[in-house]
Scaffold this active site. Sequence first.
Site, PDB file in Angstrom:
ATOM      1  N   LYS A 237     -23.531  74.844  56.343  1.00 34.91           N
ATOM      2  CA  LYS A 237     -22.637  75.267  57.331  1.00 34.91           C
ATOM      3  C   LYS A 237     -22.429  74.341  58.443  1.00 34.91           C
ATOM      4  CE  LYS A 237     -24.961  79.070  58.192  1.00 34.91           C
ATOM      5  NZ  LYS A 237     -26.102  79.097  57.266  1.00 34.91           N
TER       6      LYS A 237
ATOM      7  N   ARG B 123     -24.253  87.884  61.529  1.00 30.40           N
ATOM      8  CA  ARG B 123     -25.407  87.978  60.824  1.00 30.40           C
ATOM      9  C   ARG B 123     -26.096  89.333  60.180  1.00 30.40           C
ATOM     10  NH1 ARG B 123     -27.627  82.342  62.302  1.00 30.40           N
ATOM     11  NH2 ARG B 123     -29.376  81.907  61.004  1.00 30.40           N
TER      12      ARG B 123
HETATM   13  P1  AMP Z   1     -29.622  78.864  62.845  1.00 27.31           P
HETATM   14  O1  AMP Z   1     -29.352  77.483  63.769  1.00 27.31           O
HETATM   15  O2  AMP Z   1     -28.152  79.484  62.824  1.00 27.31           O
HETATM   16  O3  AMP Z   1     -30.257  78.687  61.411  1.00 27.31           O
HETATM   17  O4  AMP Z   1     -30.129  79.994  63.818  1.00 27.31           O
HETATM   18  C1  AMP Z   1     -31.659  79.904  64.117  1.00 27.31           C
HETATM   19  C2  AMP Z   1     -32.123  81.059  64.767  1.00 27.31           C
HETATM   20  O5  AMP Z   1     -31.460  81.476  65.968  1.00 27.31           O
HETATM   21  C3  AMP Z   1     -32.286  82.099  63.509  1.00 27.31           C
HETATM   22  O6  AMP Z   1     -33.331  81.960  62.763  1.00 27.31           O
HETATM   23  C4  AMP Z   1     -32.329  83.313  64.473  1.00 27.31           C
HETATM   24  O7  AMP Z   1     -33.718  83.484  65.037  1.00 27.31           O
HETATM   25  C5  AMP Z   1     -31.390  83.008  65.692  1.00 27.31           C
HETATM   26  N1  AMP Z   1     -29.873  83.345  65.298  1.00 27.31           N
HETATM   27  C6  AMP Z   1     -29.062  82.461  65.326  1.00 27.31           C
HETATM   28  N2  AMP Z   1     -27.812  83.186  65.117  1.00 27.31           N
HETATM   29  C7  AMP Z   1     -28.069  84.427  65.115  1.00 27.31           C
HETATM   30  C8  AMP Z   1     -27.327  85.569  64.882  1.00 27.31           C
HETATM   31  N3  AMP Z   1     -26.061  85.486  64.563  1.00 27.31           N
HETATM   32  N4  AMP Z   1     -27.986  86.775  65.044  1.00 27.31           N
HETATM   33  C9  AMP Z   1     -29.387  87.064  65.145  1.00 27.31           C
HETATM   34  N5  AMP Z   1     -30.036  85.706  65.104  1.00 27.31           N
HETATM   35  C10 AMP Z   1     -29.572  84.486  65.318  1.00 27.31           C
END
Ligand code: AMP
Length: 213
Positions: free
Chosen positions: A13, A87
Amino acid sequence: MNIILLGPPGAGKGTQARRLVEERGMVQLSTGDMLRDARTSGTEMGKKVAAVMDAGELVTDEIVIGLIEEKIREGNPAGYIFDGFPRTLAQADALAELLSRNGAQLEAVIEMQVDDKALVERITGRFTCGNCGEVYHDQTKPTKKEGVCDVCGSTDLRRRADDNEESLRTRLMEYYKKTSPLIGYYYAKGDLKRVDGMAAPDEVADQIAKAMM
Ligand code: AMP
């Protein structure tokens, strides 16, 4: 044009969002990046979410919806790429409402399909440039010169604290339990497009371009 890139951690992504920013001038809204920035700058919210993020669990809907709301209010004519948001179903409902309140709408939800085994390999070898955001991989895309970013020359190469096998297992479980129901949600709304996230990045980009037509 506003789109969502939907898929498990490691689906690509972020890589595809960066291309869309460069090629179309769209704005990438990554809640993961926003939360990591909050941690780095040491805000109260950043401190609150640190342990949850490192464990690979989701932070509360309230926090991430608040972050997105702030950005959408700023407005942007070229459109947003929602990366890692929504999410949960509650976040999806909140996004629909926020967009309509600002006279905007979603044009496409692009599901990036990948298999789990590839995700583990992709995530555990992943590192990024802290300066320009370029994404690398130990085996499939190492830097040309060790420790130096090919794009900007920075030596600030970083690995995420949650890019380890244990957190990844939790992140995948969170994805299947809480995020994958969004596939049915957007399918029912008629917004869902699918791309093969296992293809080479250029091919994935072509499929996304077609999905956006
Ligand atoms: P990512 O960089 O998108 O993989 O996000 C890293 C971490 O941030 C995730 O594992 C969650 O702990 C938190 N996070 C990011 N986006 C969300 C979201 N939309 N809802 C809840 N937690 C989020």
